[in-house]
Design a protein around this motif. Structure first.
Motif, PDB file in Angstrom:
ATOM      1  N   ARG A   1       0.862  -1.164   0.000  1.00  0.00           N
ATOM      2  CA  ARG A   1       0.000   0.000   0.000  1.00  0.00           C
ATOM      3  C   ARG A   1       0.906   1.225   0.000  1.00  0.00           C
ATOM      4  N   SER A   2       0.518   2.235  -0.721  1.00  0.00           N
ATOM      5  CA  SER A   2       1.333   3.440  -0.742  1.00  0.00           C
ATOM      6  C   SER A   2       1.246   4.144   0.619  1.00  0.00           C
ATOM      7  N   ILE A   3       2.389   4.334   1.219  1.00  0.00           N
ATOM      8  CA  ILE A   3       2.425   4.931   2.555  1.00  0.00           C
ATOM      9  C   ILE A   3       3.103   6.294   2.494  1.00  0.00           C
ATOM     10  N   ASP A   4       2.388   7.313   2.931  1.00  0.00           N
ATOM     11  CA  ASP A   4       3.026   8.610   3.145  1.00  0.00           C
ATOM     12  C   ASP A   4       3.299   8.716   4.632  1.00  0.00           C
ATOM     13  N   ILE A   5       4.518   9.030   4.969  1.00  0.00           N
ATOM     14  CA  ILE A   5       4.837   9.106   6.395  1.00  0.00           C
ATOM     15  C   ILE A   5       4.172  10.348   6.981  1.00  0.00           C
ATOM     16  N   PRO A   6       3.295  10.169   7.960  1.00  0.00           N
ATOM     17  CA  PRO A   6       2.538  11.314   8.472  1.00  0.00           C
ATOM     18  C   PRO A   6       3.434  12.357   9.136  1.00  0.00           C
ATOM     19  N   ASP A   7       3.123  13.609   8.894  1.00  0.00           N
ATOM     20  CA  ASP A   7       3.802  14.715   9.577  1.00  0.00           C
ATOM     21  C   ASP A   7       2.976  15.023  10.829  1.00  0.00           C
ATOM     22  N   LEU A   8       3.548  14.790  11.983  1.00  0.00           N
ATOM     23  CA  LEU A   8       2.787  14.948  13.226  1.00  0.00           C
ATOM     24  C   LEU A   8       3.291  16.109  14.074  1.00  0.00           C
ATOM     25  N   THR A   9       3.945  17.067  13.416  1.00  0.00           N
ATOM     26  CA  THR A   9       4.487  18.190  14.189  1.00  0.00           C
ATOM     27  C   THR A   9       3.373  18.956  14.900  1.00  0.00           C
ATOM     28  N   GLU A  10       2.181  18.986  14.305  1.00  0.00           N
ATOM     29  CA  GLU A  10       1.086  19.711  14.966  1.00  0.00           C
ATOM     30  C   GLU A  10       0.670  19.035  16.259  1.00  0.00           C
ATOM     31  N   ALA A  11       0.903  17.728  16.317  1.00  0.00           N
ATOM     32  CA  ALA A  11       0.585  17.003  17.550  1.00  0.00           C
ATOM     33  C   ALA A  11       1.786  17.041  18.502  1.00  0.00           C
ATOM     34  N   GLY A  12       2.821  17.768  18.133  1.00  0.00           N
ATOM     35  CA  GLY A  12       3.999  17.905  19.011  1.00  0.00           C
ATOM     36  C   GLY A  12       4.985  16.765  18.867  1.00  0.00           C
ATOM     37  N   LEU A  13       4.933  16.051  17.741  1.00  0.00           N
ATOM     38  CA  LEU A  13       5.820  14.898  17.574  1.00  0.00           C
ATOM     39  C   LEU A  13       6.763  15.088  16.401  1.00  0.00           C
ATOM     40  N   GLU A  14       8.015  14.820  16.655  1.00  0.00           N
ATOM     41  CA  GLU A  14       9.008  14.941  15.610  1.00  0.00           C
ATOM     42  C   GLU A  14       9.323  13.562  15.053  1.00  0.00           C
ATOM     43  N   PHE A  15       9.377  13.469  13.734  1.00  0.00           N
ATOM     44  CA  PHE A  15       9.668  12.193  13.083  1.00  0.00           C
ATOM     45  C   PHE A  15      11.155  11.851  13.216  1.00  0.00           C
ATOM     46  N   MET A  16      11.450  10.640  13.731  1.00  0.00           N
ATOM     47  CA  MET A  16      12.843  10.239  13.960  1.00  0.00           C
ATOM     48  C   MET A  16      13.373   9.313  12.871  1.00  0.00           C
ATOM     49  N   GLY A  17      12.469   8.575  12.247  1.00  0.00           N
ATOM     50  CA  GLY A  17      12.898   7.587  11.259  1.00  0.00           C
ATOM     51  C   GLY A  17      12.029   6.354  11.398  1.00  0.00           C
ATOM     52  N   GLY A  18      12.428   5.299  10.751  1.00  0.00           N
ATOM     53  CA  GLY A  18      11.586   4.109  10.826  1.00  0.00           C
ATOM     54  C   GLY A  18      12.317   2.864  10.399  1.00  0.00           C
ATOM     55  N   ARG A  19      11.573   1.773  10.378  1.00  0.00           N
ATOM     56  CA  ARG A  19      12.156   0.514   9.955  1.00  0.00           C
ATOM     57  C   ARG A  19      11.046  -0.433   9.530  1.00  0.00           C
ATOM     58  N   LEU A  20      11.467  -1.481   8.856  1.00  0.00           N
ATOM     59  CA  LEU A  20      10.538  -2.526   8.472  1.00  0.00           C
ATOM     60  C   LEU A  20      10.657  -3.624   9.513  1.00  0.00           C
ATOM     61  N   LEU A  21       9.533  -4.149   9.961  1.00  0.00           N
ATOM     62  CA  LEU A  21       9.563  -5.241  10.930  1.00  0.00           C
ATOM     63  C   LEU A  21       8.927  -6.461  10.299  1.00  0.00           C
TER      64      LEU A  21
END
Lengths: 172, 262
Positions: free
Chosen positions: B160-180
């Motif tokens: 599925r096409s995934i856009d990584i959500p921008d959550l700065t408005e919720a006070g969260l900074e994106f750090m990165g990710g991984r596949l599990l």
């Protein structure tokens, strides 16, 4: 401190050869020494944010390695003294010239010093770490570092000038 | 070691002599030490020897500087660490799923009692948070600056096409990710951090199992998991329980991934 990953890796990797060499003088066996270095590198990566001044990378890495060595040492205490051949010194190939002989002798003699004198001497004379950094790293007052350095040098000189190295090596 | 002794001969100390051997004295002080040694020839011999030994040590030690083994390259250590973590997660997730099966079986046998509240649908998202929220070594495989690559990799894996959500408005900074690799298939995990260094994850994977409608909220052992489904995928946010940031982040993510009714 805000470096990108490549800069950070380069800053750390620049010290790996010296870290391995130092680890070998501490644990005296290649595999354990390299394990110690690997643990140090992993700890450095995960604690990178704790490092404040970029110029202190070297003493910071050495301090991590030494702390790890001490905690390993504490864990292993009771299993007896190290009986390994000093691989660091065994690596020194048979000397061909008088000059090389004197140099390798100096290194061999260093292994005969008590652990605390050897460490101070190594960090100061070979790694060029500042006296104050060595004191901080070993958790000692500066004066103690200076007197260990002086006593270590005196002992080293006695060993080398007294020709005791070869004899002591044979009794091992 | 220079303690501005201003050429005072009488003030030469052991520290000066050591610093002299190591070549760490400033010029004025070195001159004083040389003068002192000239006046104390019995000591001068020893210090000359110490200096020579120091030089010999350095030359000999230099022959023990070896090229870095590949296994010590930091990139390599990170990869090895990542593999160890993948194995750890797989174990963590597998054990949660096994426990869940056991729990449900027990529940069925006892006819009517609820399954343990710690387990349930999208339990792998909760497990992933538990493992990575406290991971100080390498919680992410792709850092935030590799956002685009991470998104396309996860998209390909979860179908599925995934856009990584921008959550700065919720006070969260994106750090990165991984596949599990969860038992239910590949899952994408995206890690966020708030200003207090608390971590939150957005978790997504394909699913064919139970798909309740609407937003589900599960709180257990201090972890809150908010999850929902659409036709083929499950989505979850997990973080410390009762955090307003988690609720705000869930609202933001659900605008892009609305899911089934409710």
């Amino acid at each position: 401190m805000f470096w990108n990953r490549r800069e950070r890796d380069a800053a750390i990797e620049a010290h790996i050869p010296a870290l391995r060499r130092f680890a070998l003088t501490l644990v005296r066996e290649r595999h354990s020494a390299d394990d110690l270095v690997q643990d140090t590198l992993l700890a450095a990566l995960s604690n990178w944010a704790a490092l404040r001044q970029p110029e202190s990378v070297k003493s910071w890495l050495f301090a991590i390695l030494y702390r790890k060595f001490l905690s390993d040492e504490r864990r292993e205490r009771g299993r007896g003294e190290h009986s390994h051949i000093d691989e660091a010194m065994a690596l020194a190939t048979p000397p061909m010239q008088e000059q090389a002989l004197a140099q390798n002798e100096a290194l061999r003699a260093l292994t005969l010093l008590p652990h605390e004198q050897r460490t101070v001497l190594w960090l100061v004379a070979i790694e060029d770490l500042a006296y104050a950094d060595v004191a901080k790293m070993l958790g000692l007052p500066l004066g103690t570092v200076m007197s260990r350095l002086a006593r270590g040098r005196e002992r080293l000189r006695q060993i080398l000038e007294g020709g005791a190295v070869i004899a002591l090596r044979k009794t091992k | 070691m220079s303690r501005s002794h201003e050429n005072g001969l009488g003030a030469i100390g052991e520290d000066d002599l050591q610093a002299f051997i190591d070549g760490r004295l400033d010029e004025a002080r070195a001159v004083s030490v040389e003068a002192w040694l000239a006046a104390n020839p019995d000591k001068a011999h020893a210090f000359k020897a110490d200096k020579r030994i120091r030089d010999n040590l350095r030359v000999a030690a230099a022959t023990h500087l070896e090229p870095i083994p590949t296994t010590m390259r930091l990139a390599e250590l990170r990869r090895a660490g990542a593999n160890a973590h993948r194995r750890m997660v797989k174990r963590a997730v597998a054990s949660v799923v096994l426990l869940m099966v056991g729990g449900v079986g027990g529940w069925a046998a006892r006819d009517g009692l609820s399954p343990p509240s710690t387990l349930g649908t999208m339990a792998d998202a909760t497990a992933a948070w538990r493992v990575f929220a406290n991971d100080q070594i390498q919680p992410v495989e792709f850092t935030a600056d590799n956002r685009v690559r991470l998104a396309s990799w996860v998209s390909g894996q979860v179908g599925r096409s995934i856009d990584i959500p921008d959550l700065t408005e919720a006070g969260l900074e994106f750090m990165g990710g991984r596949l599990l690799s969860a038992d239910a298939g590949p899952a994408g995990m995206f890690l966020y951090e708030d200003a207090e260094k608390r971590r939150f994850i957005f978790y997504v994977r394909a699913t064919t199992g139970e798909r309740p409608k609407g937003l589900q909220i599960r709180v257990s052992q201090g972890i809150e998991t908010r999850f929902w489904f659409d036709g083929r995928h499950g989505y979850a946010l997990a973080g410390p329980a009762h955090s307003p940031r988690l609720a705000a982040a869930t609202e933001a993510v659900r605008r892009s991934y609305p899911g089934n009714g409710g």
